[in-house]
Design a protein around this motif. Structure first.
Motif, PDB file in Angstrom:
ATOM      1  N   THR A  43       0.830  -1.153   0.049  1.00 26.25           N
ATOM      2  CA  THR A  43       0.121   0.296  -0.209  1.00 26.25           C
ATOM      3  C   THR A  43       0.916   1.342  -0.077  1.00 26.25           C
ATOM      4  N   LEU A  44       0.212   2.312  -0.701  1.00 25.64           N
ATOM      5  CA  LEU A  44       1.022   3.383  -0.826  1.00 25.64           C
ATOM      6  C   LEU A  44       0.011   4.718  -0.339  1.00 25.64           C
ATOM      7  N   VAL A  45       0.468   5.452   0.688  1.00 25.16           N
ATOM      8  CA  VAL A  45      -0.432   6.624   0.926  1.00 25.16           C
ATOM      9  C   VAL A  45       0.724   7.804   1.186  1.00 25.16           C
ATOM     10  N   TYR A  46       0.133   8.971   0.471  1.00 24.02           N
ATOM     11  CA  TYR A  46       0.898  10.057   0.324  1.00 24.02           C
ATOM     12  C   TYR A  46       0.174  11.170   0.784  1.00 24.02           C
ATOM     13  N   ALA A  47       0.770  12.307   0.991  1.00 23.40           N
ATOM     14  CA  ALA A  47       0.176  13.551   1.281  1.00 23.40           C
ATOM     15  C   ALA A  47       0.302  14.411   0.032  1.00 23.40           C
ATOM     16  N   PRO A  48      -0.798  14.843  -0.617  1.00 20.87           N
ATOM     17  CA  PRO A  48      -0.897  15.961  -1.651  1.00 20.87           C
ATOM     18  C   PRO A  48      -0.413  17.109  -1.251  1.00 20.87           C
ATOM     19  N   ARG A  49      -0.002  17.975  -2.311  1.00 24.91           N
ATOM     20  CA  ARG A  49       0.579  19.381  -2.094  1.00 24.91           C
ATOM     21  C   ARG A  49      -0.288  20.043  -1.293  1.00 24.91           C
ATOM     22  N   GLY A  50       0.145  20.536   0.003  1.00 27.39           N
ATOM     23  CA  GLY A  50      -0.741  21.503   0.928  1.00 27.39           C
ATOM     24  C   GLY A  50      -1.287  20.653   1.925  1.00 27.39           C
ATOM     25  N   THR A  51      -0.935  19.445   2.275  1.00 31.22           N
ATOM     26  CA  THR A  51      -1.560  18.629   3.464  1.00 31.22           C
ATOM     27  C   THR A  51      -0.213  17.943   3.938  1.00 31.22           C
ATOM     28  N   ASP A  52      -0.578  17.691   5.254  1.00 33.57           N
ATOM     29  CA  ASP A  52       0.317  16.914   6.211  1.00 33.57           C
ATOM     30  C   ASP A  52       1.883  17.248   6.187  1.00 33.57           C
TER      31      ASP A  52
END
Length: 261
Positions: free
Chosen positions: A51-60
Motif C-alpha cells: 500500500t502507498l499513502v501520500y500527502a498531496p501538496r498542501g497537506t500533512d
C-alpha cells in the motif's frame, strides 16, 4: 517518511508491505484532506498487498506551492510512484482524489484499476458550497462540519469524531492550499468517458450531500468497464463502513489482478 520533489514541491509518501510481485494499492485523498482519510483501508490492506499513502501538496507537511489543479495533482502522483519504483498500481480515490485518479488513468500508464468514492465526472456536478462547508476555513467548525461526512448514528460516537477532528487539524489543507484544492474540484472535466477503459469500481454514499448518488451512477454507466456500488452513509461512507468497503476493494482488486494475468 520518504519524500520526492517535483515541480519544486516536496511531497511525503509511505510505501508499506513486502514483495515486488504483490499488487500495490495507492490511496488518493479527498479535497483538502490529509492521508488520515485512509487510516482504515490502508492498514487493513497492507499484507495481502503493498500500500502507498501520500500527502498531496498542501497537506500533512508536504509543500503547499501552487498550482492546484487536477493535472498538477496527477503529475505529483506520477512523481511519487516513480520515486517509489511502483510500476503497476490499483488507485483508490475519494472526491478530488477520484478526479485525480481519473486524470491519472488518462495521462499515465501505471494504473490497472480504479476504485472511486464520491466521484463526479465534472466540477459542475459537485455542490461547491457544501464541499466548502465540509472543509471549513475556520478550524473551530471542523467538528460540526463532519455532520456532512457521517450519519447521525456514527457522529454520535464522539470519541472517534474527536480523534478525526484532531487528525484534520494536523493534516488537512488550510489557507491558500485549502482554497486551491476546492478550486481544483470546481474546474475539473474528466473528458470522454469511453476513452477510460480500466476496470472501475464506483462507490457512492447514498446520502452524499456533495455529489448526488445519480452523478455516481451516471459516471459508472458511462465508463466502458464501470461498476456501481451504493454504500450507506454520507461523504465519508468508506470510513463509516470501513470493513465492508475494504472487503469490496480487495475483492475488486483480486478480480482485476486475475483478469490482468
Amino acid at each position: 517518511m520518504p519524500t520526492v520533489t517535483t515541480d519544486g514541491t516536496t511531497l511525503y509518501y509511505e510505501l508499506a508491505g513486502d514483495g515486488d510481485d504483490q499488487p500495490t494499492v495507492v490511496f488518493v485523498p479527498d479535497a483538502a484532506s490529509g492521508p488520515w482519510l485512509w487510516g482504515w483501508q490502508a492498514p487493513s490492506l497492507t499484507g495481502p498487498y503493498r500500500t502507498l499513502v501520500y500527502a498531496p501538496r498542501g497537506t500533512d507537511g508536504s509543500d503547499s506551492a501552487a498550482p492546484y489543479t487536477v493535472d498538477r495533482f496527477a503529475a505529483d502522483l506520477e512523481a511519487v510512484l516513480a520515486a517509489a519504483d511502483v510500476r503497476r498500481v490499483h488507485l483508490v480515490g475519494a472526491g478530488l482524489g477520484a478526479m485525480v485518479a481519473l486524470r491519472y488513468a488518462r495521462e499515465y500508464g501505471r494504473a490497472r484499476s480504479l476504485a472511486l468514492f464520491g466521484a463526479a465526472a465534472s466540477g459542475d456536478r459537485v455542490d461547491g458550497e457544501t464541499l466548502a462547508t465540509l472543509h471549513p476555513a475556520d478550524p473551530t467548525r471542523l467538528r460540526e462540519s463532519l455532520s456532512l461526512a457521517f450519519s447521525d448514528r456514527f457522529f454520535a460516537e464522539t470519541g472517534l469524531i474527536d480523534r478525526i477532528v484532531e487528525w484534520r487539524r494536523e493534516e488537512d489543507a488550510t489557507g491558500e492550499a485549502r482554497t486551491g484544492h476546492l478550486e481544483a474540484v470546481r474546474s475539473f472535466e474528466a473528458g470522454p468517458p469511453y476513452e477510460l477503459t480500466l476496470p472501475t469500481l464506483v462507490c457512492h454514499g447514498v446520502d452524499d450531500p456533495v455529489v448526488s448518488l445519480d452523478s455516481g451512477k451516471e459516471l459508472a454507466e458511462d465508463l466502458p468497464r464501470g461498476r456501481f456500488e451504493p454504500v450507506e452513509g454520507k461523504r465519508f461512507c468508506f470510513v463509516e463502513h470501513a470493513t465492508a468497503v475494504t472487503d469490496a476493494i480487495a475483492d475488486f482488486i483480486d478480480e482485476t489482478a486475475a483478469d490482468d494475468g
